[in-house]
Design a protein around this motif. Structure first.
Motif: not given
Lengths: 744, 744
Positions: A559-560, A562-563, A566-567, A569-570, A573-574, B414-415, B418-419, B421-422, B425-426, B519, B660
């Protein structure tokens, strides 16, 4: 023989620098044209020098602070991690990393400053040469551009080689298999400078472009580069600080980071070679540098002897001829180097073929990939093909459909990009595996990943030439501006216009090349990161630390991880969002000032008053430097925060997915922007017709719509896109250097 | 008790369907207003019915073909893979998968068709009710929307439960731990229909919108929804087929796929529970369905009793009240279900707290995440906040800066997405780990991943209500169109305008919700894929096949996995490019036809001639159905090709990185589009002022620039973005079903 060949690295580096100095002298000795041209040239030069001075002062301060912090942190953490392993603990690792960082930063700054100094002096000389001859103008611009190209590649080569040699000489307990890990600081320093150079320059150039066009072209209806526009000098300065200095820093970083990454991967082969008792095992570590040295020599030959042609020839042909000479000679150099340096005694690879031959093929894959990208970029961004035509057609129904169509084209370009990269990776990996470099202790075949490293090196052999072509772009763009501004004779302006069009193409090509090299390099630096983590974990295991296991795979199902992915890929964009917004904010400041001058100095429009160019240059400089800080900090901080919170395996996921996402978004932004730009040019050249066959040219609604697309594309292709190249490599070098921090 | 609770699943499903029928009858029995309204309503209804009939006929044919192919392929491959394992070989796996696929496809089609049938009949009744009362209009629109909401959730619940029960009853050798794997075909069938329903509907709605606006508003200067525009009926039909049928199919798929994924993860807990001898081990597999059943009941209460308020109240308040009632009752249901079904005998989790309590907390995390997304979406797309204001301000300097600013906002969103969702999940993974569900044989803690499953279930409890709010959007949008078109009295139009604005907000909220659920579900379905692969590999190992190892990690450093990840990230861009281009192509066809009608029927402009609406509807229908094929095939083919070429581990990387990339690009497109839309509305409401304080409203240059942004955003937010939701889940179900194909 293999050892003698290693000497080629410093020799080629020094020869290239001497040749760059010769080219610089040659360019500077040329005619500067009539006084009117010289005056414009002086204003541009002053503006560019002022910006670069302030920008690099800021960056230097940031770099010194960063170096101190890195040195202290590494000293604290890494000494702890490797405390019981005498081999590395003998060297002051923190200090060595910080020193390498500073040298990398300094070399990058030096090549940027010198290259730009020459390019802002080549513009006016190119314009002057255009009054006499097309070929001479091409030569001046190309030689001015080559100064940057040679300095970037030579300084990066000499820097990596010098630090490597120095550290081994100073600290006898650093083995050759540890040394490559100690010089990653050099790559980090180069990335750090590149990030701010590209961001600051990219924001400056596009803000000045968008800002002065919106007031001049759109509101006042005066042509581009018209001397009545107070923003015009800032725009011309911007071409130099953004396209030229920025891209130079970008490719300096590529070159440095990829050399170091390939050397780290060479360590694994070195171990196999020493265990097997092959001659000159260290050749596997030096190989990347030697190949690059041959690339430099090939480029010198091409620039010195093959930039010539006929007056009525398409200037692109002249440049292409030089490129093919460089590529051809590179193949020869590659073959020779692999043959000499990749000797495996009696061991052979698959089918009984020698290892060097397999790696030679892998290198060819790299060279072919760079050629493929040249053509892919041309298809998507040049006027004659379907994508640009499609955007031009969509402009008939207004700006909205122009934007929609351009976005679709930008997205579409990822397909062939990703597939080409995928094929190159799998092919070079497969070829490398065939070489039969199997570690007899672990059973691991290290040839595959080394094959991708050789492909990357093959691709990068032509970097100096590509960079010269790239810098050709802003020089000719400026030359056109100088000619327009100084109201030069029509013949000269016609020549500079032709060169400017060629320059647009070469600029687009370089971006494709930079993307391709960034993606291949990513896989390489990613593997280097894993090697570095395992070096530390291995030390911990040797020191008897309980519960430590080597990192053999990066598990996306964790899970870490994956997260972190995700961050990552974000982040791309950011970061792009911040960069694009910075252009908007800076442009706004310029718009306000240019409008003010038109309003308060009514004599400007009838040439009785001179606009205050310097004030706009100054405002742009301050705004761009202020705006580059936020995206820069985000890019540096994100991987560190992820590493501290989620650990070293998560960082590996961050790195990999960040690279993929960054490369693809950069492709979208670069190619979309390039296609919009050329759709506008396509219409301006009278290629678009309505249903009755009438030309819809300049001044038509379709042209106005295409101008909107072009303006939108500007910050995409010249600020955010190129900055993403840097970001991708920065996250790789930053995590490579700070890996010890992420291991508990 | 736990077993009794399982009966709630069919009961709640049937009750919800009966309630939906009651609502449908109630809506249909209402006043349809004056003849003029009824006429418009009839035209819209006929157009929508015609499109849906042709679309679903096409989809049905495709689905039957796909089912036959899947059945044959699975029969050939899976029987080979599990040939020596009697437990599964007894069942005709290919046929069972194909049957489940068809049932999933049929249920999805049924809920789409019935829901839309009601919604195209609710629009005119909402318009009629608006002539009398705001609250009544809200009730009609919300009840009409709730028909879709209940059908989607109830049919998906009944479908999954029914097939699960049927297969176990028919084939006594299918154990409860195998059964969830056999029903994945249901999810695949649902995804398959959703893909084409969303693509076809999305292309139709935006092509009609863009096409008729460009001719009507821009070229002819007549208002939106003006009856003189031949494209206006196609536009109104589009709202139904795109927003309503498309989103329904999207969430039907979510619901089905996530239920199945959670059940597969429940199998791992089931094994622990049976080994430990806890009561009702199968409760862990049924848990997801029971939780969803409680969600349905909560929504029934909210819709039946809490959609009421005062005439002068903000209609959004009325809807929010219902949402909070649904969420509150869901918390109670969640607590009760976890308490009853998650009993672990004497075993406890961390801190001595019972397992059910930890999972209850994980479910709360899911519910909170859905609430967070509601607010995040509002911040980024509603008029009062910084992002939309920024875009509106940028419109002052023209369309180019409007587009640049909107792109920056889209990227920026997206910022926080994603945060959030992260963190979700965690947090849910951590909470699940605390429950202490450790497999004593392997030592694996399966609670973590089950925690994320429970969070997903918690989030999805409110789906029926969210979907009702979403369908409220197109119904009120249509009601406004009907009122405008039939030139209804000003009071009614004022009410429909207010409802339309609320509808825009609820539509945006649903997209945020759909993204968040996609997600969380991705991680869940990804784990289910690994479980399925290991089931097959385990069978091969049991059968004595040599050299087979279980898949314990997905290694990003493997070159095949990396390339698959690269291709996946590319796919989301390429797919979006095809979808966006399809809108352009279809819109072009509409533009040509509407222009032709204006030209050849000059009486249209002074109302003496009636435009040929049906012809435009027909042209749009044909073009949209033709254009949906290419992106649909790309989406289905890409994961299969990657799997066949690069193998099952690469598919796992494809799945993860594709998710993602898809979720983030959908966020960019949905929120960017929403922000552009509302920046235009912000200006139309007179909130934008120039430096002297004068309002820059409708008709200003800033407004014209904002219209460009709105038009650009249309295909982003209503075609490509929502289609990406479907894509993300499709690649999950397709690889889950076809996993045996990728294992050599």
């Amino acid at each position: 023989m293999a050892q003698t060949l290693q000497l080629l690295v410093p020799i080629a580096g020094i020869v290239a620098i001497l040749f760059a100095l010769y080219l610089a002298r040659d360019v500077l000795s040329r005619d500067k044209g009539p006084q009117a041209m010289q005056d414009v040239g002086d204003i541009i030069r002053e503006g560019a020098d002022a910006f670069v001075k302030r920008q690099y002062t800021t960056i230097a301060v940031l770099a010194v602070v960063a170096a101190v912090v890195i040195g202290i942190v590494i000293a604290l953490v890494e000494n702890e991690a490797v405390a019981d392993v005498p081999k590395l603990a003998g060297a002051p690792i923190g200090a060595l990393t910080a020193f390498a960082f500073l040298v990398g930063a300094a070399c990058s700054m030096a090549s940027g400053i010198i290259g730009m100094t020459i390019s802002v002096r080549s513009n006016v000389r190119t314009a002057a040469a255009a009054r006499r001859s097309l070929v001479e103008a091409v030569q001046v611009a190309m030689r001015g551009g080559a100064v940057s190209g040679f300095l970037v590649v030579a300084l990066s080569l000499l820097g990596v080689w010098g630090i490597f040699t120095l550290y081994q000489a100073l600290f006898s307990d650093i083995g050759i298999e540890q040394a490559p890990f100690l010089i990653v600081g050099f790559g980090f320093g180069a990335s750090f400078v590149a990030l701010f150079a590209q961001l600051g320059g990219g924001i400056y150039t596009k803000a000045a472009d968008v800002g002065s066009d919106l007031v001049g072209k759109v509101e006042k209806g005066i042509p581009e580069d018209d001397p009545r526009n107070a923003g015009v000098i800032a725009d011309l300065v911007g071409d130099n600080v953004g396209d030229c200095a920025g891209r130079g820093a970008d490719l300096f970083e590529s070159t440095a980071a990829e050399n170091i990454g390939a050397m780290i991967l060479g360590v694994a082969v070195y171990k196999i070679a020493s265990d097997a008792g092959w001659a000159n095992p260290e050749a596997w570590i030096f190989f990347p540098l030697v190949v690059r040295a041959f690339g430099l020599l090939a480029t010198i030959v091409a620039v010195a002897f093959f930039i010539r042609g006929k007056e009525d020839e398409d200037p692109m042909n002249i440049l292409n001829r030089g490129y093919w000479v460089t590529a051809g000679l590179s193949v020869v150099g590659l073959g020779f180097t692999t043959y000499v340096m990749m000797q495996t005694g009696t061991a052979t690879g698959a089918n009984g073929m020698p290892a060097w031959l397999w790696f030679f093929f892998a290198g060819i894959v790299g060279l072919l990939t760079s050629v493929a990208f040249v053509y892919i970029t041309q298809f998507y961004t040049a006027g004659g093909f379907r994508p640009v035509r499609e955007i031009a057609e969509a402009s008939k129904t207004g700006p909205a459909t122009n934007i929609i169509s351009g976005t679709a084209v930008g997205y579409e370009t990822t397909a062939v990009t990703a597939i080409t990269i995928g094929i190159a990776l799998i092919a070079s990996h497969w070829l490398g595996e065939q070489a039969g470099l199997v570690n007899t202790k672990t059973g691991a075949n290290v040839g595959g990943i080394f094959g991708t490293a050789v492909a990357t090196m093959g691709m990068l052999m032509t970097t100096a030439y590509i960079l010269a072509m790239d810098t050709f772009g802003p020089i000719t763009d400026n030359a056109g501006g100088v000619a327009e501004f100084s109201r030069a004779e029509a013949g000269a302006r016609e020549i500079t216009d032709r060169l400017d069009a060629v320059g647009n193409t070469t600029k687009a090509l370089t971006k494709g090349y930079a993307i391709a090299s960034a993606s291949l390099a990513a896989f390489l630096l990613f593997s280097a990161y894993i090697d570095k983590v395992n070096l530390i974990l291995g030390n911990q295991i040797e020191a008897g630390k309980q519960g430590v296991k080597l990192l053999t795979s990066v598990n996306l199902a964790n899970v870490n991880v994956f997260v972190a992915a995700l961050i990552a890929a974000m982040l791309v964009y950011f970061f792009s969002s911040l960069a694009i917004r910075a252009v908007g904010t800076t442009a706004q400041a310029i718009i306000v000032e240019v409008r003010r001058q038109f309003r308060e100095m009514p004599g400007i429009m009838d040439y009785t008053q001179k606009p205050d160019y310097a004030r706009v240059v100054d405002i742009t400089t301050r705004a761009a430097l202020r705006e580059m800080v936020a995206p820069g900090i985000v890019a540096v901080a994100a991987p560190i925060i992820v590493g501290l919170l989620l650990g070293y395996e998560a960082v590996a996921g961050f790195l990999m997915v960040g690279t993929i996402a960054g490369v693809l978004l950069a492709t979208v932004l670069n190619n979309g922007g390039g296609a919009w730009d050329n759709a506008k040019k396509y219409i301006e050249s009278g290629n678009l017709k309505d249903e009755n066959g009438n030309v819809l040219g300049k001044g038509s609604d379709a042209h106005a719509a295409a101008v909107v697309g072009d303006t939108v594309g500007d910050p995409f292709k010249d600020t955010a896109g190129p900055s993403l190249h840097v970001l991708v490599k920065l996250i790789a070098t930053i995590t490579l250097v700070l890996a010890p921090l992420f291991i508990r």
